[in-house]
Design a protein around this motif. Structure first.
Motif, PDB file in Angstrom:
ATOM      1  N   LEU A 137      66.372  83.389  33.631  1.00 27.95           N
ATOM      2  CA  LEU A 137      64.962  83.781  33.598  1.00 27.95           C
ATOM      3  C   LEU A 137      64.778  85.287  33.696  1.00 27.95           C
ATOM      4  CD1 LEU A 137      63.798  81.125  36.235  1.00 27.95           C
ATOM      5  CD2 LEU A 137      63.727  80.890  33.739  1.00 27.95           C
ATOM      6  N   LEU A 138      65.752  85.954  34.370  1.00 23.33           N
ATOM      7  CA  LEU A 138      65.581  87.385  34.628  1.00 23.33           C
ATOM      8  C   LEU A 138      66.080  88.209  33.446  1.00 23.33           C
ATOM      9  CD1 LEU A 138      66.742  87.852  38.311  1.00 23.33           C
ATOM     10  CD2 LEU A 138      64.444  88.127  37.402  1.00 23.33           C
ATOM     11  N   PRO A 139      65.287  89.190  33.007  1.00 22.56           N
ATOM     12  CA  PRO A 139      65.756  90.044  31.919  1.00 22.56           C
ATOM     13  C   PRO A 139      66.871  90.980  32.401  1.00 22.56           C
ATOM     14  CG  PRO A 139      63.601  90.798  32.715  1.00 22.56           C
ATOM     15  CD  PRO A 139      63.935  89.545  33.476  1.00 22.56           C
ATOM     16  N   ASP A 140      66.675  91.602  33.537  1.00 23.52           N
ATOM     17  CA  ASP A 140      67.605  92.628  33.990  1.00 23.52           C
ATOM     18  C   ASP A 140      67.511  92.742  35.506  1.00 23.52           C
ATOM     19  OD1 ASP A 140      69.182  94.806  34.415  1.00 23.52           O
ATOM     20  OD2 ASP A 140      68.129  96.122  33.013  1.00 23.52           O
ATOM     21  N   LEU A 141      68.680  92.677  36.154  1.00 23.21           N
ATOM     22  CA  LEU A 141      68.752  92.789  37.612  1.00 23.21           C
ATOM     23  C   LEU A 141      68.174  94.103  38.118  1.00 23.21           C
ATOM     24  CD1 LEU A 141      72.314  91.839  38.831  1.00 23.21           C
ATOM     25  CD2 LEU A 141      70.146  91.093  39.777  1.00 23.21           C
ATOM     26  N   ARG A 142      68.308  95.128  37.296  1.00 20.69           N
ATOM     27  CA  ARG A 142      67.985  96.472  37.742  1.00 20.69           C
ATOM     28  C   ARG A 142      66.491  96.671  37.977  1.00 20.69           C
ATOM     29  NH1 ARG A 142      70.861 100.878  35.031  1.00 20.69           N
ATOM     30  NH2 ARG A 142      68.827 101.107  34.080  1.00 20.69           N
ATOM     31  N   VAL A 143      65.664  95.888  37.253  1.00 25.40           N
ATOM     32  CA  VAL A 143      64.218  96.063  37.371  1.00 25.40           C
ATOM     33  C   VAL A 143      63.768  95.851  38.820  1.00 25.40           C
ATOM     34  CG1 VAL A 143      61.974  95.232  36.605  1.00 25.40           C
ATOM     35  CG2 VAL A 143      63.864  95.396  34.987  1.00 25.40           C
ATOM     36  N   LEU A 144      64.370  94.893  39.497  1.00 23.68           N
ATOM     37  CA  LEU A 144      63.970  94.604  40.872  1.00 23.68           C
ATOM     38  C   LEU A 144      64.863  95.296  41.903  1.00 23.68           C
ATOM     39  CD1 LEU A 144      63.085  90.831  40.440  1.00 23.68           C
ATOM     40  CD2 LEU A 144      61.507  92.734  40.778  1.00 23.68           C
TER      41      LEU A 144
END
Lengths: 214, 109
Positions: A137-144
């Protein structure tokens, strides 16, 4: 101890994105239970590294546990061998930091120690499972900011170990040595060698301070 | 790597991780260690953690980066402040992750 939920989550997402099976991702968190080594292993698996390379790198990353285990040993002389081995099985950077703080204040209590270990391991496994499930579901870990979970955990654990000038100087020497080895192309040796430098520095400062005061 | 090979590798990783964890605590706990060694072991915790924390924050994109363009370094500052004040792992994690997420959102890094 709940710090392992976001750190485990980050691992679960990485494992999911690297195409791990659910069983493999879970098994690693249950059997290995070592943050930095698991992040590295996921990267190595997806880069197609050999079994021997992955196992050897894991060994090198985790050899620091040898010094941590030795540091806990003197406080455990009253414990049975089984109890000591059970403690060591779940010894990580985090549980080690908690135990060494507790043991410096009061005798080692099995109930408290195993409570910490089991909570931390459960948080790590739970975080891994959640991360694995969420990885699609998550596009990119870095966003959060999940890629900061492990550094933030190290910062918090380091802060808990700072007690007086000798520990600060020991930490400073260890930190500089670690950076020096990293930039010098020896990242796998960095933690072990830096720990030796830092602890030796601490001993010298303490011996020097006792001499001054006597 | 096939599924079975992955599982065997994980078991291998577990074995080489568990041995260094167990051996000292198993073999050394009942021995009387020299005073100097005990003193040395007292400084292992702070040294291990300093050796873990510095590269994880100061090495960015595979090189030493002490400039404000290193988001990990920037996020580390509020984290360290919270860590020293509260000594709370979870609060430090939340502040650090939020700081990094916000930095990435608002700055071109």
């Amino acid at each position: 101890m709940l710090g392992y939920i976001p750190a485990g989550f980050a691992y679960g997402v990485l494992a999911g994105k690297a195409g791990f099976s659910g069983i493999a991702a879970l098994l690693m968190s249950v059997l290995v239970f070592a943050g930095a080594a698991q992040y590295a292993a996921v990267a190595m698996f997806s880069a197609g590294q050999s079994m021997a390379t992955i196992v050897l790198t894991t060994f090198i990353i985790n050899i620091r546990h040898l010094l941590m285990s030795a540091a806990l040993a003197p406080a455990l002389s009253k414990w049975s061998s089984i109890q000591r081995i059970a403690l060591a099985l779940q010894m990580t950077d985090e549980t080690f930091a908690i135990h060494s703080t507790a043991f410096s204040a009061a005798p080692a209590q099995p109930g408290q120690v195993f409570g910490v270990n089991i909570t931390a391991h459960t948080a790590w496994i739970g975080g891994s499972v959640l991360g694995f499930v969420a990885s699609g579901l998550l596009p990119d870990l870095r966003v959060l900011g999940f890629d900061f979970a492990l550094p933030a955990m190290f910062i918090a654990l380091f802060a808990c170990q700072v007690k007086g000038k000798a520990t600060i100087v020991a930490g400073l020497y260890a930190g500089i040595t670690a950076i020096w080895l990293h930039t010098g192309g020896h990242p796998t040796m960095a933690v072990m060698a830096a720990t030796v430098v830092g602890a030796t520095t601490g001993v010298f400062i303490e011996l020097w301070a006792t001499k001054q005061s006597s | 790597m096939g599924n079975q090979a992955v599982l065997i590798t994980i078991v291998g990783m577990a074995v080489v991780t568990i041995i260094p964890r167990i051996l000292p605590v198993w073999l050394l706990a009942r021995r009387r260690l020299p005073r100097l060694l005990l003193l040395w072991l007292k400084y292992v915790p702070v040294s291990v953690l300093a050796a873990l924390v510095t590269p994880s924050v100061l090495i960015y994109k595979d090189r030493l980066d002490l400039t404000p363009t290193n988001p990990f370094l920037l996020a580390a500052l509020p984290s360290l402040l919270v860590a020293l004040r509260t000594r709370n792992l979870f609060a430090t994690l939340l502040v650090g992750m939020a700081a990094l997420a916000l930095l990435r959102h608002f700055l071109p890094i």
